[in-house]
Scaffold this active site. Structure first.
Site, PDB file in Angstrom:
ATOM      1  N   PRO A 159    -128.681  80.484  28.610  1.00 20.17           N
ATOM      2  CA  PRO A 159    -127.887  79.357  28.065  1.00 20.17           C
ATOM      3  C   PRO A 159    -126.833  79.380  27.566  1.00 20.17           C
ATOM      4  O   PRO A 159    -125.492  79.314  28.082  1.00 20.17           O
ATOM      5  CB  PRO A 159    -128.803  78.277  27.574  1.00 20.17           C
ATOM      6  N   LYS A 180    -120.393  72.466  30.762  1.00 19.49           N
ATOM      7  CA  LYS A 180    -121.275  71.627  31.428  1.00 19.49           C
ATOM      8  C   LYS A 180    -122.344  72.430  31.367  1.00 19.49           C
ATOM      9  O   LYS A 180    -122.499  73.220  32.466  1.00 19.49           O
ATOM     10  CB  LYS A 180    -121.025  71.068  32.499  1.00 19.49           C
ATOM     11  N   GLY A 233    -124.429  79.999  38.758  1.00 20.69           N
ATOM     12  CA  GLY A 233    -125.589  79.105  39.475  1.00 20.69           C
ATOM     13  C   GLY A 233    -125.805  79.879  40.760  1.00 20.69           C
ATOM     14  O   GLY A 233    -125.454  80.773  41.249  1.00 20.69           O
ATOM     15  N   THR A 237    -125.405  75.269  45.050  1.00 18.69           N
ATOM     16  CA  THR A 237    -124.548  74.584  44.461  1.00 18.69           C
ATOM     17  C   THR A 237    -123.323  75.287  44.440  1.00 18.69           C
ATOM     18  O   THR A 237    -122.121  74.551  44.233  1.00 18.69           O
ATOM     19  CB  THR A 237    -125.341  74.603  42.862  1.00 18.69           C
ATOM     20  N   GLU A 255    -120.077  83.113  40.145  1.00 14.66           N
ATOM     21  CA  GLU A 255    -121.280  84.291  39.893  1.00 14.66           C
ATOM     22  C   GLU A 255    -122.324  83.673  40.332  1.00 14.66           C
ATOM     23  O   GLU A 255    -123.090  82.827  39.879  1.00 14.66           O
ATOM     24  CB  GLU A 255    -121.303  84.634  38.505  1.00 14.66           C
ATOM     25  N   LEU A 256    -122.992  83.955  41.610  1.00 16.88           N
ATOM     26  CA  LEU A 256    -123.929  83.367  42.135  1.00 16.88           C
ATOM     27  C   LEU A 256    -125.225  84.132  42.429  1.00 16.88           C
ATOM     28  O   LEU A 256    -125.963  83.794  43.423  1.00 16.88           O
ATOM     29  CB  LEU A 256    -123.251  83.060  43.793  1.00 16.88           C
ATOM     30  N   CYS A 289    -129.796  86.778  37.068  1.00 18.00           N
ATOM     31  CA  CYS A 289    -128.978  86.906  38.431  1.00 18.00           C
ATOM     32  C   CYS A 289    -129.082  88.335  38.867  1.00 18.00           C
ATOM     33  O   CYS A 289    -129.018  88.607  40.074  1.00 18.00           O
ATOM     34  CB  CYS A 289    -127.735  86.455  38.166  1.00 18.00           C
ATOM     35  N   GLU A 390    -133.141  84.928  47.031  1.00 20.68           N
ATOM     36  CA  GLU A 390    -133.474  85.186  45.841  1.00 20.68           C
ATOM     37  C   GLU A 390    -134.502  84.451  45.471  1.00 20.68           C
ATOM     38  O   GLU A 390    -134.609  83.302  45.401  1.00 20.68           O
ATOM     39  CB  GLU A 390    -132.135  84.882  45.003  1.00 20.68           C
TER      40      GLU A 390
HETATM   41  P1  NDP Z   1    -127.811  75.359  39.940  1.00 21.65           P
HETATM   42  O1  NDP Z   1    -127.006  76.274  40.870  1.00 21.65           O
HETATM   43  O2  NDP Z   1    -128.000  74.229  40.622  1.00 21.65           O
HETATM   44  O3  NDP Z   1    -127.317  74.904  38.723  1.00 21.65           O
HETATM   45  C1  NDP Z   1    -126.185  75.746  37.933  1.00 21.65           C
HETATM   46  C2  NDP Z   1    -125.431  74.818  37.319  1.00 21.65           C
HETATM   47  O4  NDP Z   1    -124.846  73.882  38.280  1.00 21.65           O
HETATM   48  C3  NDP Z   1    -126.166  73.770  36.347  1.00 21.65           C
HETATM   49  O5  NDP Z   1    -125.458  73.514  35.254  1.00 21.65           O
HETATM   50  C4  NDP Z   1    -126.384  72.731  37.233  1.00 21.65           C
HETATM   51  O6  NDP Z   1    -126.687  71.578  36.592  1.00 21.65           O
HETATM   52  C5  NDP Z   1    -124.943  72.527  38.036  1.00 21.65           C
HETATM   53  N1  NDP Z   1    -125.111  71.822  38.988  1.00 21.65           N
HETATM   54  C6  NDP Z   1    -126.156  71.358  39.813  1.00 21.65           C
HETATM   55  N2  NDP Z   1    -125.559  70.447  40.888  1.00 21.65           N
HETATM   56  C7  NDP Z   1    -124.269  70.466  40.835  1.00 21.65           C
HETATM   57  C8  NDP Z   1    -123.188  69.770  41.764  1.00 21.65           C
HETATM   58  N3  NDP Z   1    -123.559  69.160  42.634  1.00 21.65           N
HETATM   59  N4  NDP Z   1    -121.822  69.850  41.192  1.00 21.65           N
HETATM   60  C9  NDP Z   1    -121.623  70.641  40.178  1.00 21.65           C
HETATM   61  N5  NDP Z   1    -122.688  71.349  39.363  1.00 21.65           N
HETATM   62  C10 NDP Z   1    -123.741  71.276  39.708  1.00 21.65           C
HETATM   63  O7  NDP Z   1    -129.191  76.044  39.860  1.00 21.65           O
HETATM   64  P2  NDP Z   1    -130.830  75.486  40.096  1.00 21.65           P
HETATM   65  O8  NDP Z   1    -131.293  75.230  38.662  1.00 21.65           O
HETATM   66  O9  NDP Z   1    -130.996  74.483  40.963  1.00 21.65           O
HETATM   67  O10 NDP Z   1    -131.456  76.873  40.422  1.00 21.65           O
HETATM   68  C11 NDP Z   1    -131.598  77.048  41.879  1.00 21.65           C
HETATM   69  C12 NDP Z   1    -131.280  78.517  42.318  1.00 21.65           C
HETATM   70  O11 NDP Z   1    -130.184  79.071  41.891  1.00 21.65           O
HETATM   71  C13 NDP Z   1    -132.253  79.414  41.409  1.00 21.65           C
HETATM   72  O12 NDP Z   1    -133.605  79.425  41.901  1.00 21.65           O
HETATM   73  C14 NDP Z   1    -131.812  80.686  41.580  1.00 21.65           C
HETATM   74  O13 NDP Z   1    -132.001  81.315  42.738  1.00 21.65           O
HETATM   75  C15 NDP Z   1    -130.325  80.400  41.310  1.00 21.65           C
HETATM   76  N6  NDP Z   1    -129.679  80.451  40.141  1.00 21.65           N
HETATM   77  C16 NDP Z   1    -128.781  81.628  40.042  1.00 21.65           C
HETATM   78  C17 NDP Z   1    -128.335  81.801  38.454  1.00 21.65           C
HETATM   79  C18 NDP Z   1    -127.513  83.016  38.423  1.00 21.65           C
HETATM   80  O14 NDP Z   1    -127.413  83.448  37.160  1.00 21.65           O
HETATM   81  N7  NDP Z   1    -126.385  83.333  39.217  1.00 21.65           N
HETATM   82  C19 NDP Z   1    -128.588  80.785  37.514  1.00 21.65           C
HETATM   83  C20 NDP Z   1    -129.482  79.699  38.106  1.00 21.65           C
HETATM   84  C21 NDP Z   1    -129.983  79.658  39.283  1.00 21.65           C
HETATM   85  P3  NDP Z   1    -128.097  70.783  36.449  1.00 21.65           P
HETATM   86  O15 NDP Z   1    -128.927  72.234  36.048  1.00 21.65           O
HETATM   87  O16 NDP Z   1    -127.988  70.064  35.122  1.00 21.65           O
HETATM   88  O17 NDP Z   1    -128.433  70.290  37.535  1.00 21.65           O
END
Ligand code: NDP
Length: 495
Positions: A159, A180, A233, A237, A255-256, A289, A390
């Site tokens: 975080p 955020k 994320g 998303t 960064e996905l 990630c 993933e």
């Molecule tokens: P997300 O991609 O949804 O979350 C990443 C960020 O985006 C969080 O702050 C989330 O907020 C925010 N977010 C969610 N929906 C929206 C939107 N519509 N518009 C703008 N921001 C948004 O990750 P998840 O927690 O759903 O995880 C899903 C999968 O993503 C995991 O299983 C993993 O495979 C991958 N992931 C990859 C990461 C990386 O480091 N590259 C990190 C996290 C996840 P909130 O959490 O408050 O909904």
């Protein structure tokens, strides 16, 4: 800040003040190790995001941060790093309670966060422009400016650390920032907002707003007054965020995540490679990630390697994350645990061999928490979903290969391209792999370390732009060309 503030945040940090969400609503904060709520964060929405953007814009225009002497910006950022170190233990404790990661890993994250602010504190005064002799007797000055108001949307797995990857270079360049964090782990990021103020950063330079992705993230991504949106994320998303930025024709950094290959040749130091492969996937519960989630092993050592890796997996102490002996903690949520377990079931259905793990752990001290056993799936083939998708949990898939050509072909057989590992004692082979693998990062005879000094980011479906290193500064600055005439101005229409 009082240390209890990290566990019980005082609100969003907007314009230098702690503010509740305008709606007055809050979201519960759940401890992944127990499944029970222990705190609350503001459930912010579009109105709070509007407030934060207005405050960021007004600070940017005032010049109190954007035009501050860069060395002074650096001093304030260095002070922020010192405050992070001062409160390191309280921040680490909050991070562990919020994210479920082992306390010893949380301590590393907090120390790493301070490192990031120190690195970019030094960078603030190193941003320079260029000059060019131009045709028609003009002197060209190419000046570097902050890009403006920067929105950052960050995940729950690291975080404060991943937030710092974006916030620190953005601030060093003089931008105003809105952070955020994920609703699933916002505590330390909210704390960072308070520490920035205590360090002497002007109000509105760093704003932190908590809330769900839909209610707070989407309005931030879709706001026309955000000049750049930096996102880490999941790909689903990320695609939504990119779509809304496309409507505005505004830049993004993405960064996905990935499905990183970890290639083990039979000339590698065997024990070192086994340890490295285990660390590559099981660090941070595999919620990483760049996790080395696909281990590709040369067929001559395959069975022995699978056994070695399974032995390491069985030896890992899965314990409540605040326990000092904990080596692997809890997954972030019940829903995520079910997703991870579902992938293991799919893998087995598709023909993978479950060597160890493959079950939820909820006995004794783990009861109620989202714990999952370190899992090894062997004999995984490229057409299996667990080979390409993933999983983001403590699940490694192992696949044999025959020669170097096949290893590289398998390594590149996914949509992702974030990171990779190569284990070999042959220097030429290592270099050939480095050249051939589609990836933003390659480790040779090591894995996972991502110090701030070197750029981090992906190719293909893993995104674009770079966190870390001096390269991150390119994301957060824009160039302005000034062409200055040094000779009389000729009349274009004379003849
Ligand atoms: P997300 O991609 O949804 O979350 C990443 C960020 O985006 C969080 O702050 C989330 O907020 C925010 N977010 C969610 N929906 C929206 C939107 N519509 N518009 C703008 N921001 C948004 O990750 P998840 O927690 O759903 O995880 C899903 C999968 O993503 C995991 O299983 C993993 O495979 C991958 N992931 C990859 C990461 C990386 O480091 N590259 C990190 C996290 C996840 P909130 O959490 O408050 O909904």
């Amino acid at each position: 800040m009082s240390t209890s503030t990290y566990l019980e945040p005082l609100g969003n940090m907007i314009g230098g003040e702690w503010r509740p969400a305008r709606s007055g609503e809050t979201l519960p904060v759940e401890d992944p190790a127990t499944g029970r709520p222990f705190s609350q964060i503001p459930a912010s929405g579009a109105a709070d995001i509007d407030d934060a953007i207005a405050s960021a814009r007004s600070t940017l225009r005032s010049g109190s941060w954007s035009r501050l002497q860069p060395s002074e910006r650096g001093r304030i950022m260095w002070q922020l790093a010192s405050l992070i170190r001062r409160d390191g233990e309280a921040l680490a404790h909050a991070e562990t309670r919020d994210s479920g990661k082992p306390i010893r890993e949380a301590r590393e994250d907090i120390a790493g966060t301070a490192d990031i602010f120190e690195y970019y504190a030094g960078a603030a005064s190193k941003l320079t422009g260029q000059s060019h002799p131009l045709p028609s007797a003009q002197l060209g000055m190419v000046m570097r400016f902050p890009i403006g108001v920067v929105g950052t949307i960050t995940p729950w797995n690291f975080p404060i650390y991943v937030a710092a990857w974006k916030v620190a270079p953005a601030l060093a360049c003089g931008n105003s920032v809105i952070l955020k964090p994920s609703e699933l782990a916002s505590l330390t990021c909210l704390g960072l907002g308070g520490l920035a103020l205590e360090a002497g950063m002007p109000a509105g330079a760093l704003n932190v707003v908590s809330g769900t992705g839909g209610d707070a993230g989407a309005p931030l991504a879709g706001h026309p007054d955000v000049d750049l949106l930096a996102f880490t994320g999941g790909v689903v998303t990320g695609r939504k965020v990119m779509s809304s930025r496309a409507q505005l024709v505004r830049p993004v950094q993405m960064e996905l995540g990935g499905k990183s290959p970890n290639i083990v040749f039979d000339d590698a130091d065997f024990d070192r490679a086994v340890r490295g492969a285990a660390f590559g996937i099981f660090f941070a519960q595999g919620e990483n990630c760049n996790a080395g989630s696909r281990v590709l092993v040369q067929d001559t050592i395959y069975e022995r390697f699978v056994e070695g890796l399974a032995g390491m997996a069985r030896s890992i102490r899965v314990l409540p994350p605040t326990d000092e002996r904990c080596q692997m903690g809890a997954l972030i949520s019940r829903a995520h645990l079910e997703k991870v377990a579902g992938y293991v079931e799919t893998g087995v259905r598709e023909g993978a061999r479950l060597v160890t793990g493959g079950r939820r752990l909820d006995d004794g001290a783990l009861q109620g928490g989202h714990f999952y056993a370190p899992t090894v799936l062997a004999d995984v083939r490229p057409h299996h979903r667990v080979f390409t998708e993933e999983i983001f949990g403590p699940v490694v898939v192992v696949t044999p290969f025959h020669d170097e050509e096949e290893a590289i072909q398998l390594a590149n057989a996914t949509e992702y391209g974030l990171a990779a590992g190569v284990w070999t004692s042959n220097v030429s082979r290592a270099l050939r792999c480095v050249q051939e693998i589609d990836s933003g990062y390659v480790w040779v005879n090591t894995f996972n370390y991502t110090p701030v000094e070197a750029p981090f980011g992906g190719v293909k479906g893993s995104g674009f732009g770079r966190d870390c290193g001096m390269q991150a500064l390119d994301t957060y600055t824009t160039w302005k060309t000034v062409a200055w005439a040094t000779a009389p101005f000729t009349n274009w229409y004379e003849s």
